[in-house]
Structure formats: structure tokens, C-alpha cells
Write a protein that holds these residues in place. Structure first.
Motif, PDB file in Angstrom:
ATOM      1  N   LEU A  78       0.635  -1.267   1.698  1.00  0.00           N
ATOM      2  CA  LEU A  78      -0.125  -1.054   0.431  1.00  0.00           C
ATOM      3  C   LEU A  78      -1.583  -0.590   0.637  1.00  0.00           C
ATOM      4  O   LEU A  78      -2.229  -1.334   1.244  1.00  0.00           O
ATOM      5  CB  LEU A  78      -0.179  -2.362  -0.388  1.00  0.00           C
ATOM      6  CG  LEU A  78       1.056  -3.043  -0.973  1.00  0.00           C
ATOM      7  CD1 LEU A  78       1.687  -3.962  -0.235  1.00  0.00           C
ATOM      8  CD2 LEU A  78       0.910  -3.432  -2.511  1.00  0.00           C
ATOM      9  N   SER A  79      -1.922   0.681   0.443  1.00  0.00           N
ATOM     10  CA  SER A  79      -3.020   0.997   0.867  1.00  0.00           C
ATOM     11  C   SER A  79      -4.103   1.090  -0.311  1.00  0.00           C
ATOM     12  O   SER A  79      -3.644   1.252  -1.604  1.00  0.00           O
ATOM     13  CB  SER A  79      -2.778   2.599   1.276  1.00  0.00           C
ATOM     14  OG  SER A  79      -4.167   3.250   1.471  1.00  0.00           O
ATOM     15  N   ALA A  80      -5.417   1.225  -0.212  1.00  0.00           N
ATOM     16  CA  ALA A  80      -6.550   1.162  -1.137  1.00  0.00           C
ATOM     17  C   ALA A  80      -6.745   2.828  -1.476  1.00  0.00           C
ATOM     18  O   ALA A  80      -7.333   3.002  -2.340  1.00  0.00           O
ATOM     19  CB  ALA A  80      -7.528   0.703  -0.769  1.00  0.00           C
ATOM     20  N   LEU A 100       2.358   4.828  -6.933  1.00  0.00           N
ATOM     21  CA  LEU A 100       1.023   4.279  -7.307  1.00  0.00           C
ATOM     22  C   LEU A 100       1.198   2.775  -8.028  1.00  0.00           C
ATOM     23  O   LEU A 100       1.962   2.527  -8.924  1.00  0.00           O
ATOM     24  CB  LEU A 100       0.192   5.197  -8.195  1.00  0.00           C
ATOM     25  CG  LEU A 100      -1.277   5.070  -8.560  1.00  0.00           C
ATOM     26  CD1 LEU A 100      -2.121   5.502  -7.386  1.00  0.00           C
ATOM     27  CD2 LEU A 100      -1.466   6.048  -9.786  1.00  0.00           C
ATOM     28  N   TYR A 101       0.349   1.699  -7.530  1.00  0.00           N
ATOM     29  CA  TYR A 101       0.576   0.390  -8.071  1.00  0.00           C
ATOM     30  C   TYR A 101      -0.846  -0.039  -8.867  1.00  0.00           C
ATOM     31  O   TYR A 101      -0.649  -0.800  -9.499  1.00  0.00           O
ATOM     32  CB  TYR A 101       0.993  -0.483  -7.061  1.00  0.00           C
ATOM     33  CG  TYR A 101      -0.211  -0.654  -5.900  1.00  0.00           C
ATOM     34  CD1 TYR A 101      -1.127  -1.718  -5.884  1.00  0.00           C
ATOM     35  CD2 TYR A 101      -0.261   0.030  -4.715  1.00  0.00           C
ATOM     36  CE1 TYR A 101      -2.009  -1.773  -5.071  1.00  0.00           C
ATOM     37  CE2 TYR A 101      -0.897  -0.044  -3.746  1.00  0.00           C
ATOM     38  CZ  TYR A 101      -1.977  -0.996  -3.827  1.00  0.00           C
ATOM     39  OH  TYR A 101      -2.808  -1.133  -2.906  1.00  0.00           O
ATOM     40  N   ALA A 102      -1.765   0.529  -8.445  1.00  0.00           N
ATOM     41  CA  ALA A 102      -2.890  -0.035  -9.112  1.00  0.00           C
ATOM     42  C   ALA A 102      -4.187   1.244  -9.019  1.00  0.00           C
ATOM     43  O   ALA A 102      -4.186   1.894  -8.068  1.00  0.00           O
ATOM     44  CB  ALA A 102      -3.378  -1.244  -8.669  1.00  0.00           C
ATOM     45  N   ILE A 103      -5.301   0.823  -9.739  1.00  0.00           N
ATOM     46  CA  ILE A 103      -6.440   1.772  -9.474  1.00  0.00           C
ATOM     47  C   ILE A 103      -7.508   0.720  -9.389  1.00  0.00           C
ATOM     48  O   ILE A 103      -7.652  -0.114 -10.483  1.00  0.00           O
ATOM     49  CB  ILE A 103      -6.627   2.665 -10.625  1.00  0.00           C
ATOM     50  CG1 ILE A 103      -5.531   3.708 -10.625  1.00  0.00           C
ATOM     51  CG2 ILE A 103      -8.029   3.309 -10.435  1.00  0.00           C
ATOM     52  CD1 ILE A 103      -5.682   4.495 -11.697  1.00  0.00           C
ATOM     53  N   PRO A 217     -11.532   8.471  -7.882  1.00  0.00           N
ATOM     54  CA  PRO A 217     -10.874   7.327  -8.243  1.00  0.00           C
ATOM     55  C   PRO A 217     -10.009   6.448  -7.194  1.00  0.00           C
ATOM     56  O   PRO A 217      -9.636   7.124  -6.173  1.00  0.00           O
ATOM     57  CB  PRO A 217      -9.699   7.806  -9.137  1.00  0.00           C
ATOM     58  CG  PRO A 217     -10.469   8.700  -9.565  1.00  0.00           C
ATOM     59  CD  PRO A 217     -11.184   9.473  -8.589  1.00  0.00           C
ATOM     60  N   LEU A 218     -10.277   5.209  -7.081  1.00  0.00           N
ATOM     61  CA  LEU A 218      -9.509   4.412  -6.105  1.00  0.00           C
ATOM     62  C   LEU A 218      -7.957   4.402  -6.331  1.00  0.00           C
ATOM     63  O   LEU A 218      -7.511   3.220  -6.892  1.00  0.00           O
ATOM     64  CB  LEU A 218     -10.076   2.911  -5.973  1.00  0.00           C
ATOM     65  CG  LEU A 218     -11.405   2.988  -5.157  1.00  0.00           C
ATOM     66  CD1 LEU A 218     -12.466   1.978  -5.724  1.00  0.00           C
ATOM     67  CD2 LEU A 218     -11.120   2.911  -3.670  1.00  0.00           C
ATOM     68  N   ARG A 219      -7.325   5.218  -6.305  1.00  0.00           N
ATOM     69  CA  ARG A 219      -5.855   5.257  -6.466  1.00  0.00           C
ATOM     70  C   ARG A 219      -4.899   4.660  -5.347  1.00  0.00           C
ATOM     71  O   ARG A 219      -4.931   5.121  -4.158  1.00  0.00           O
ATOM     72  CB  ARG A 219      -5.334   6.685  -6.656  1.00  0.00           C
ATOM     73  CG  ARG A 219      -5.810   7.495  -7.872  1.00  0.00           C
ATOM     74  CD  ARG A 219      -5.502   8.908  -8.160  1.00  0.00           C
ATOM     75  NE  ARG A 219      -4.425   9.090  -7.885  1.00  0.00           N
ATOM     76  CZ  ARG A 219      -3.320   9.403  -8.875  1.00  0.00           C
ATOM     77  NH1 ARG A 219      -3.719   8.951 -10.072  1.00  0.00           N
ATOM     78  NH2 ARG A 219      -2.044   9.664  -8.612  1.00  0.00           N
ATOM     79  N   GLN A 220      -4.296   3.502  -5.821  1.00  0.00           N
ATOM     80  CA  GLN A 220      -3.848   2.531  -4.703  1.00  0.00           C
ATOM     81  C   GLN A 220      -2.123   2.716  -4.702  1.00  0.00           C
ATOM     82  O   GLN A 220      -1.789   2.469  -5.508  1.00  0.00           O
ATOM     83  CB  GLN A 220      -4.321   1.330  -4.727  1.00  0.00           C
ATOM     84  CG  GLN A 220      -5.912   1.169  -4.934  1.00  0.00           C
ATOM     85  CD  GLN A 220      -6.298  -0.202  -4.531  1.00  0.00           C
ATOM     86  OE1 GLN A 220      -7.754  -0.447  -4.641  1.00  0.00           O
ATOM     87  NE2 GLN A 220      -5.743  -1.117  -4.138  1.00  0.00           N
ATOM     88  N   ARG A 221      -1.756   3.066  -3.647  1.00  0.00           N
ATOM     89  CA  ARG A 221      -0.490   3.449  -3.403  1.00  0.00           C
ATOM     90  C   ARG A 221       0.378   2.714  -2.386  1.00  0.00           C
ATOM     91  O   ARG A 221      -0.215   2.467  -1.338  1.00  0.00           O
ATOM     92  CB  ARG A 221      -0.124   4.954  -3.067  1.00  0.00           C
ATOM     93  CG  ARG A 221       1.385   5.557  -3.139  1.00  0.00           C
ATOM     94  CD  ARG A 221       1.372   6.914  -3.017  1.00  0.00           C
ATOM     95  NE  ARG A 221       0.831   7.582  -4.097  1.00  0.00           N
ATOM     96  CZ  ARG A 221       1.684   7.969  -4.939  1.00  0.00           C
ATOM     97  NH1 ARG A 221       3.029   7.997  -5.041  1.00  0.00           N
ATOM     98  NH2 ARG A 221       1.289   8.440  -6.145  1.00  0.00           N
ATOM     99  N   MET A 222       1.401   2.364  -2.660  1.00  0.00           N
ATOM    100  CA  MET A 222       2.325   1.364  -1.759  1.00  0.00           C
ATOM    101  C   MET A 222       3.735   2.198  -1.576  1.00  0.00           C
ATOM    102  O   MET A 222       4.037   2.895  -2.140  1.00  0.00           O
ATOM    103  CB  MET A 222       2.497   0.246  -2.419  1.00  0.00           C
ATOM    104  CG  MET A 222       3.572   0.233  -3.531  1.00  0.00           C
ATOM    105  SD  MET A 222       3.761  -1.710  -4.065  1.00  0.00           S
ATOM    106  CE  MET A 222       4.811  -1.138  -5.632  1.00  0.00           C
ATOM    107  N   VAL A 223       4.162   1.865  -0.200  1.00  0.00           N
ATOM    108  CA  VAL A 223       5.251   2.608   0.376  1.00  0.00           C
ATOM    109  C   VAL A 223       6.100   2.003   1.482  1.00  0.00           C
ATOM    110  O   VAL A 223       5.598   0.979   2.019  1.00  0.00           O
ATOM    111  CB  VAL A 223       4.861   3.888   1.041  1.00  0.00           C
ATOM    112  CG1 VAL A 223       4.157   3.731   2.311  1.00  0.00           C
ATOM    113  CG2 VAL A 223       6.083   4.951   1.284  1.00  0.00           C
TER     114      VAL A 223
END
Length: 260
Positions: A78-80, A100-103, A217-223
Motif C-alpha cells: 500500500l503506497s502513499a 486506488l484506495y485513498a487520497i 494530489p496524494l493518490r494512494q494505490r495498493m497492489v
């Protein structure tokens, strides 16, 4: 003799059941430091619901990416900053490009007793610098921490990046930057909004949000990594469910429309 054989057969059966029921080691999860509170709560809720555990490892997204490139045994990342997930996907380390899981949001904080006057436009920080009241100001290291890079962008937007150069204290990640402000003598810091919502921080520092349009934007993605097992897969899916989304929202994250 027959009775003894029967007892041995029962014992062997029980041993076989225990062996079959032996659980696999809990998967290792790599997560950006701004998720320390939110993901810890989400993992606890996941365990309560499923009985399955995950092991959380927090750090700067850039450092975690480097570890994953070098073969670290994390099953979910889960990256910021979504660009790190893109890097790993292009390198063939992931199942796909993730989701994408959060901003995230930035917050300016002042520890209790600090001369820094808080305001969202950073006028108080500018005044404090002019008076000579600010000798230490903490942010995460922009070289490998997304929240540090966004803090630099926000300070640059306000015309304060250059005036702060000899005052900066760089944390290895955003969690350490917060620690520098609350325990390390810094008069202020720019950190993740999600971390200042910790009840333990509320008694030590006050904060204001920095305008979101002052930085990328702090677009936070998980993989999922290619090595991900079934428990990591289920946790990844759980983080897209309403219960997990509510936890992210509780800690100040914006939930991207249609992304979960």
C-alpha cells in the motif's frame, strides 16, 4: 491388542487433523507510514471478521519500493504515491496495476508550547521565521517519502521552501517527522492528516489542514505482488469493502469516487 491399535489409530488421526489444520505464516504487508493508524485498525477488523492475521510493516513508500524491487517477501503493498506501484508493475513484480484506495491530506502541526501560529495559508510560519522563532521544522525526507515531497511542494507554493532550508529536520518517513515535532524539539512540522488524528497526538499538538491544491494530489494505490497468497488476496479485497472504507474515512482520507 485390538484396543491398543484402535487407540493408536485415533491418535494418528488427531495428529493428521492438526497437521492439516496448521495455518500458513501470516502474510507480510508493506504499507506507507501514513497508514499506521488506519491500516492497524483495518487489520484488526479483518482478523476479527475472518480469524486471519496479517503482519504490517510501515515505512517510506520509496524505501519499501526499493525493498520490493530487491525481492523483499511482502505480498501486498500500500503506497502513499501511486507512481511507486506503477514502477513495480512495469518491473513485473505485481499481479496488475492495483487500485486506488485513498487520497491523503497534509497537515501543519505545532506542538504544545510552540511559538508557531497555525493557519492554513502558512502566514504564521512566515511570521515565525521572520521573528527567528523557528529553528527546527520537520518534514519527511522528500527523496523517498511522498508526504515529504508534497510538503516541499506546499512550502514552495507559499514561498517558504528556501527560507526553511537551514531549519529543516528530515524524518525517514512521515511518522518520524511527526515524532520530531511532538518529541524532538521541532517548532512545527508538515505531516499526514491521518497521523495527527491519533488521540495520543491530540494532547501534544494542534494542527490545520493545508490546501489540497497547493501540491500534487496524494493518490494512494495498493497492489498485490506476484507472490501473494490467499490471505493477502482476501485482505486486499477486504480493504475495498464498506467497513474498511469507513476506517480510512475516519482517519481523514478522501475515498476516490469509483476507485474502490
Amino acid at each position: 491388542m485390538t484396543h491398543l491399535l484402535r487407540r493408536c489409530a485415533v491418535l494418528l488421526g488427531l495428529l493428521a487433523l492438526v497437521a492439516c489444520g496448521k495455518s500458513e505464516p501470516a502474510p507480510q504487508i508493506a504499507a506507507a507510514a501514513d497508514l499506521r493508524l488506519a491500516l492497524t485498525d483495518a487489520a484488526a477488523a479483518f482478523e476479527k471478521e475472518t480469524g486471519e492475521k496479517v503482519v504490517l510493516n510501515f515505512g517510506a513508500s520509496g524505501n519499501l519500493t526499493r525493498q520490493l524491487q530487491q525481492g523483499a517477501p511482502f505480498e501486498l503493498f500500500l503506497s502513499a504515491d501511486e507512481s511507486y506501484v506503477t514502477q513495480l508493475a512495469k518491473a513485473g513484480k505485481t499481479r496488475d496495476e492495483g487500485r486506488l484506495y485513498a487520497i491523503g491530506r497534509l497537515a501543519l502541526i505545532a506542538p504544545k508550547g510552540s511559538p508557531l501560529r497555525l493557519d492554513s495559508q502558512l502566514a504564521g510560519l512566515r511570521e515565525g521565521l521572520a521573528r527567528g522563532d523557528i529553528s527546527r521544522f520537520a518534514i519527511a525526507n522528500p527523496e523517498h517519502a511522498p508526504y515529504g515531497r508534497r510538503a516541499q511542494e506546499a512550502l514552495d507554493h507559499a514561498g517558504l521552501w528556501k527560507p526553511l532550508q537551514d531549519k529543516l529536520v528530515l524524518g525517514e518517513n512521515v511518522s518520524q517527522a511527526l515524532q520530531f515535532a511532538t518529541e524532538g524539539g521541532a517548532q512545527g512540522s508538515i505531516v499526514a492528516h491521518s497521523l495527527v488524528l491519533d488521540p495520543a497526538v491530540k494532547g501534544k499538538a494542534a494542527y490545520v489542514l493545508i490546501p489540497a491544491d497547493w501540491h500534487t494530489p496524494l493518490r494512494q494505490r495498493m497492489v498485490l505482488m506476484k507472490t501473494a497468497g490467499p490471505v493477502a488476496e482476501r485482505f486486499y479485497a477486504y480493504l475495498a469493502e464498506p467497513a474498511a472504507k469507513a476506517i480510512f474515512a475516519k482517519y481523514g482520507f478522501t475515498l476516490p469516487a469509483g476507485a474502490l
